[in-house]
Motif scaffolding. Structure first.
Motif, PDB file in Angstrom:
ATOM      1  N   ASP A  68      10.892   5.304  12.816  1.00 31.00           N
ATOM      2  CA  ASP A  68      10.246   4.172  12.272  1.00 31.00           C
ATOM      3  C   ASP A  68       9.046   4.267  11.091  1.00 31.00           C
ATOM      4  OD1 ASP A  68       8.799   6.522  12.926  1.00 31.00           O
ATOM      5  OD2 ASP A  68       7.830   5.796  14.958  1.00 31.00           O
ATOM      6  N   ILE A  69       8.334   2.379  11.346  1.00 31.96           N
ATOM      7  CA  ILE A  69       8.465   2.213   9.996  1.00 31.96           C
ATOM      8  C   ILE A  69       7.472   1.319  10.001  1.00 31.96           C
ATOM      9  CG2 ILE A  69      10.900   2.347   8.839  1.00 31.96           C
ATOM     10  CD1 ILE A  69      10.577  -0.380   8.880  1.00 31.96           C
ATOM     11  N   ASP A  70       6.238   1.376  11.034  1.00 28.31           N
ATOM     12  CA  ASP A  70       5.298   0.442  11.120  1.00 28.31           C
ATOM     13  C   ASP A  70       4.226   1.142  10.723  1.00 28.31           C
ATOM     14  OD1 ASP A  70       6.169   1.434  13.515  1.00 28.31           O
ATOM     15  OD2 ASP A  70       4.953  -0.905  14.178  1.00 28.31           O
ATOM     16  N   ALA A  71       2.731   0.815  10.522  1.00 23.07           N
ATOM     17  CA  ALA A  71       2.011   1.460  10.518  1.00 23.07           C
ATOM     18  C   ALA A  71       0.100   0.494  11.312  1.00 23.07           C
ATOM     19  CB  ALA A  71       1.076   1.146   9.195  1.00 23.07           C
ATOM     20  N   LEU A  72      -0.443   0.214  11.251  1.00 19.25           N
ATOM     21  CA  LEU A  72      -1.377   0.304  12.534  1.00 19.25           C
ATOM     22  C   LEU A  72      -2.773  -0.755  11.878  1.00 19.25           C
ATOM     23  CD1 LEU A  72      -1.398   3.747  14.557  1.00 19.25           C
ATOM     24  CD2 LEU A  72      -1.583   1.395  15.482  1.00 19.25           C
ATOM     25  N   PRO A  73      -3.340  -1.396  12.787  1.00 20.04           N
ATOM     26  CA  PRO A  73      -4.780  -1.644  12.282  1.00 20.04           C
ATOM     27  C   PRO A  73      -5.853  -1.417  12.239  1.00 20.04           C
ATOM     28  CG  PRO A  73      -3.523  -3.043  14.067  1.00 20.04           C
ATOM     29  CD  PRO A  73      -2.780  -1.743  14.198  1.00 20.04           C
ATOM     30  N   ILE A  74      -5.651   0.360  11.738  1.00 24.74           N
ATOM     31  CA  ILE A  74      -6.489   0.553  11.099  1.00 24.74           C
ATOM     32  C   ILE A  74      -7.680   0.700   9.427  1.00 24.74           C
ATOM     33  CG2 ILE A  74      -7.525   2.661  11.341  1.00 24.74           C
ATOM     34  CD1 ILE A  74      -5.595   3.120  13.434  1.00 24.74           C
ATOM     35  N   ILE A  75      -8.767   0.496   9.506  1.00 21.17           N
ATOM     36  CA  ILE A  75      -9.376   0.654   8.101  1.00 21.17           C
ATOM     37  C   ILE A  75      -9.348   2.328   8.300  1.00 21.17           C
ATOM     38  CG2 ILE A  75     -11.630   0.330   7.622  1.00 21.17           C
ATOM     39  CD1 ILE A  75     -11.536  -1.972   9.184  1.00 21.17           C
ATOM     40  N   GLU A  76      -8.331   2.477   6.742  1.00 23.52           N
ATOM     41  CA  GLU A  76      -8.247   3.864   6.558  1.00 23.52           C
ATOM     42  C   GLU A  76     -10.053   4.591   6.148  1.00 23.52           C
ATOM     43  OE1 GLU A  76      -5.144   4.938   4.354  1.00 23.52           O
ATOM     44  OE2 GLU A  76      -5.377   6.765   4.081  1.00 23.52           O
ATOM     45  N   GLN A  77     -10.105   5.581   6.636  1.00 21.38           N
ATOM     46  CA  GLN A  77     -11.025   6.576   5.749  1.00 21.38           C
ATOM     47  C   GLN A  77     -11.017   7.941   5.382  1.00 21.38           C
ATOM     48  OE1 GLN A  77     -14.433   6.497   8.875  1.00 21.38           O
ATOM     49  NE2 GLN A  77     -13.934   3.569   9.273  1.00 21.38           N
ATOM     50  N   THR A  78      -9.313   7.553   4.473  1.00 22.08           N
ATOM     51  CA  THR A  78      -9.261   9.595   4.348  1.00 22.08           C
ATOM     52  C   THR A  78     -10.040   9.680   2.716  1.00 22.08           C
ATOM     53  OG1 THR A  78      -7.303   8.434   3.569  1.00 22.08           O
ATOM     54  CG2 THR A  78      -7.395   9.309   5.030  1.00 22.08           C
ATOM     55  N   GLY A  79     -10.183   8.884   2.049  1.00 24.22           N
ATOM     56  CA  GLY A  79     -11.094   9.224   0.639  1.00 24.22           C
ATOM     57  C   GLY A  79      -9.453   9.242  -0.507  1.00 24.22           C
ATOM     58  N   LEU A  80      -8.095   9.241   0.578  1.00 20.03           N
ATOM     59  CA  LEU A  80      -7.183  10.224  -0.672  1.00 20.03           C
ATOM     60  C   LEU A  80      -6.783   8.739  -1.644  1.00 20.03           C
ATOM     61  CD1 LEU A  80      -4.889  10.503   2.154  1.00 20.03           C
ATOM     62  CD2 LEU A  80      -5.754  12.349   0.444  1.00 20.03           C
ATOM     63  N   ALA A  81      -6.319   9.910  -2.915  1.00 19.81           N
ATOM     64  CA  ALA A  81      -6.147   9.454  -3.826  1.00 19.81           C
ATOM     65  C   ALA A  81      -4.657   7.969  -3.601  1.00 19.81           C
ATOM     66  CB  ALA A  81      -5.217  10.263  -4.771  1.00 19.81           C
ATOM     67  N   TYR A  82      -4.231   8.153  -2.776  1.00 18.35           N
ATOM     68  CA  TYR A  82      -3.443   7.490  -2.801  1.00 18.35           C
ATOM     69  C   TYR A  82      -3.589   6.227  -1.022  1.00 18.35           C
ATOM     70  CZ  TYR A  82      -1.839  11.092   0.305  1.00 18.35           C
ATOM     71  OH  TYR A  82      -1.441  12.372   0.956  1.00 18.35           O
ATOM     72  N   ALA A  83      -5.291   6.168  -0.980  1.00 21.25           N
ATOM     73  CA  ALA A  83      -5.128   5.578   0.454  1.00 21.25           C
ATOM     74  C   ALA A  83      -4.437   4.223   0.473  1.00 21.25           C
ATOM     75  CB  ALA A  83      -6.532   5.671   0.360  1.00 21.25           C
ATOM     76  N   SER A  84      -4.568   3.340   1.984  1.00 17.04           N
ATOM     77  CA  SER A  84      -3.697   1.833   1.568  1.00 17.04           C
ATOM     78  C   SER A  84      -4.554   1.216   1.265  1.00 17.04           C
ATOM     79  CB  SER A  84      -4.000   1.343   2.973  1.00 17.04           C
ATOM     80  OG  SER A  84      -3.891   0.351   3.588  1.00 17.04           O
ATOM     81  N   ASN A  85      -4.075   0.683   0.160  1.00 13.56           N
ATOM     82  CA  ASN A  85      -4.300  -1.087  -0.512  1.00 13.56           C
ATOM     83  C   ASN A  85      -3.941  -2.001  -0.257  1.00 13.56           C
ATOM     84  OD1 ASN A  85      -4.141   0.409  -3.011  1.00 13.56           O
ATOM     85  ND2 ASN A  85      -2.506   0.792  -3.581  1.00 13.56           N
ATOM     86  N   ASN A  86      -3.463  -2.045   1.293  1.00 15.28           N
ATOM     87  CA  ASN A  86      -4.014  -2.973   1.946  1.00 15.28           C
ATOM     88  C   ASN A  86      -4.524  -2.868   3.239  1.00 15.28           C
ATOM     89  OD1 ASN A  86      -3.167  -5.033   3.909  1.00 15.28           O
ATOM     90  ND2 ASN A  86      -1.247  -4.709   4.457  1.00 15.28           N
ATOM     91  N   ASN A  87      -6.272  -3.036   2.990  1.00 12.52           N
ATOM     92  CA  ASN A  87      -7.404  -3.775   3.393  1.00 12.52           C
ATOM     93  C   ASN A  87      -7.029  -3.438   4.944  1.00 12.52           C
ATOM     94  OD1 ASN A  87      -9.861  -2.754   4.262  1.00 12.52           O
ATOM     95  ND2 ASN A  87     -10.585  -4.651   3.074  1.00 12.52           N
ATOM     96  N   GLY A  88      -7.604  -2.844   5.818  1.00 12.31           N
ATOM     97  CA  GLY A  88      -7.280  -3.260   7.578  1.00 12.31           C
ATOM     98  C   GLY A  88      -6.102  -2.698   7.908  1.00 12.31           C
ATOM     99  N   VAL A  89      -5.510  -2.134   6.931  1.00 13.80           N
ATOM    100  CA  VAL A  89      -3.991  -1.481   8.009  1.00 13.80           C
ATOM    101  C   VAL A  89      -4.197  -0.022   7.517  1.00 13.80           C
ATOM    102  CG1 VAL A  89      -1.559  -1.703   7.592  1.00 13.80           C
ATOM    103  CG2 VAL A  89      -3.081  -4.170   7.304  1.00 13.80           C
ATOM    104  N   MET A  90      -3.524   0.611   7.811  1.00 16.06           N
ATOM    105  CA  MET A  90      -3.045   2.039   7.587  1.00 16.06           C
ATOM    106  C   MET A  90      -1.702   2.537   8.641  1.00 16.06           C
ATOM    107  SD  MET A  90      -5.756   5.287   8.789  1.00 16.06           S
ATOM    108  CE  MET A  90      -5.247   7.318   7.830  1.00 16.06           C
ATOM    109  N   HIS A  91      -1.378   3.729   7.659  1.00 13.39           N
ATOM    110  CA  HIS A  91      -0.336   4.886   8.160  1.00 13.39           C
ATOM    111  C   HIS A  91      -0.441   5.816   8.559  1.00 13.39           C
ATOM    112  CE1 HIS A  91       4.055   3.870   7.241  1.00 13.39           C
ATOM    113  NE2 HIS A  91       3.447   2.967   6.453  1.00 13.39           N
ATOM    114  N   ALA A  92      -1.701   5.599  10.135  1.00 12.60           N
ATOM    115  CA  ALA A  92      -2.146   6.448  10.639  1.00 12.60           C
ATOM    116  C   ALA A  92      -1.385   7.014  11.753  1.00 12.60           C
ATOM    117  CB  ALA A  92      -3.397   5.691  11.460  1.00 12.60           C
TER     118      ALA A  92
END
Ligand SMILES: [Zn+2]
Ligand SMILES: [Zn+2]
Length: 376
Positions: A68-92
């Motif tokens: 599967d390929i889709d992500a979720l409407p979640i604000i990412e809080q991992t603090g990772l260098a490669y965290a989501s650039n698409n605010n409010g969307v996250m591969h969670a």
């Protein structure tokens, strides 16, 4: 770590940084297309708006492998260098990990394409999180005649290097229900002039909880959960309407039918008892993923040979997975593969261990080759 795994991790991070929710996976699809084409892997023409089907090999026998390929409407809080650039969307849910693993599988199998005694179709499926993507793929007809359809989900509760599955139901049927109650609004001081939906809603809420405890047999698994209740706007008014919405999870059609029937009876009973309108809308969204017996024993062997620590999942998880739609066209197998995260799936700090990508492609390569060799 192997160079090949490093490449898969780089792709996974690129997917992670640019997550897209169900039905909007345009960039993700382009990125997949580019990687596959760079490896001379053929992409089939389909009416799918997002997601794609790639193909290697030749001949009539074909196996399908799904990510599967889709992500979720979640604000990412991992603090990772490669965290989501698409605010409010996250591969969670780790579908970025799934894409990398299945890309790795496709590339590995492409390298030995001449030796394959059949064809493999790779399903990069959109819209899993809204339970719509798998049906859309099935409707294209590209899976008609498949010998088997196989897939997996990363499981953060298991250590990396662990494979877990069972025969029969892996996940549950998922239904959604909504009950609309319409009474008669009135002044809070004059209840005799109204029909109070709050009384009916509270009656229904406790009534619904008796279905699993009193109607479903103790040896059958079922869940009835109310997710939201709404009615009223202020303290001194009896409102005219209200609603309850929730989900039902079951493992057999019989238990599902029983629960829907009892809900209907409770609604009809409440309507008569309180002289109100009580309308049930019951939708069956997703079936449980039902692993084929032969595929399970084959997958178990393959997992062991690939070097996984093998666990048998003791019981079905009462979660939904639209992979179940594929069992309409072929026998299926779905496994959980350990990705060891401190936080659970769908959590804003979800951070699976990328070391999972080391073995996962080997497992699918070995599984595909075994499927070409053996009858099922
Ligand atoms: Zn999910
Ligand atoms: Zn998922």
């Amino acid at each position: 770590m192997a160079e090949f795994t490093e490449q898969l991790i780089a792709w996974r991070r690129a997917f992670h940084q640019a997550p897209e929710c169900a039905h909007t996976e345009v960039e993700t699809t382009q990125r997949l297309r580019k990687i596959l084409q760079d490896h001379e892997i053929n992409i089939l023409e389909t009416p799918l708006e997002t997601g794609l089907i790639a193909e290697i090999g030749q001949g009539d026998t074909f196996i399908a492998v799904r990510s599967d390929i889709d992500a979720l409407p979640i604000i990412e809080q991992t603090g990772l260098a490669y965290a989501s650039n698409n605010n409010g969307v996250m591969h969670a849910c780790g579908h970025d990990m799934h894409m990398a693993a299945i890309l790795g599988t496709a590339i590995r199998l492409k390298e030995r394409e001449q030796q394959l005694s059949g064809c493999v179709r790779f399903i990069f499926q959109a819209a899993e999180e809204v339970s719509q993507g798998a049906d859309a793929v099935v409707q294209t007809g590209v899976l008609d005649g498949a010998k088997a359809i196989i897939g997996f989900h990363n499981d953060p509760t298991l250590p990396v290097g662990t494979w877990c599955a069972k025969t029969g139901y892996m996940t549950s049927n998922v239904d959604r229900f909504k009950i609309d109650v319409t009474g008669v609004g009135a002044h809070a001081a004059m209840p005799q002039d109204g029909v109070d939906p709050h009384i009916i809603l509270s009656h229904l809420m406790s009534g619904l909880q008796t279905i699993v405890s009193r109607n479903v047999a103790p040896y059958d698994e079922a869940v009835v959960t109310i997710g939201q209740v709404h009615s009223g706007d202020t303290w001194n008014v009896i409102p005219s309407r209200g609603m309850i919405e929730g989900t039902v999870r079951t493992l057999t059609p019989e238990v599902c039918d029983l629960i829907e029937m009892r809900m209907q009876q409770l609604c009809e009973g409440a309507a008569i008892q309180y002289q109100a309108s009580v309308v049930l809308d019951y939708q069956r969204l997703t079936d449980g993923v039902n692993n084929d017996d032969t595929l399970q024993s084959m997958a178990w062997q393959v997992a062991e040979e690939t070097g996984y620590e093998v666990q048998v999942q003791p019981r079905a998880q009462m979660i939904g997975e639209d992979f179940a739609s594929y069992q309409q066209v072929a026998p299926v197998h779905f496994a959980m593969i350990g990705s060891n995260s401190e936080y659970p799936l769908h959590h804003p700090q979800y951070n699976p261990d990328e070391a999972m990508l080391d073995k996962a492609p080997d497992y699918f390569v070995n599984f595909v080759e075994r499927l070409f060799e053996q009858e099922i």
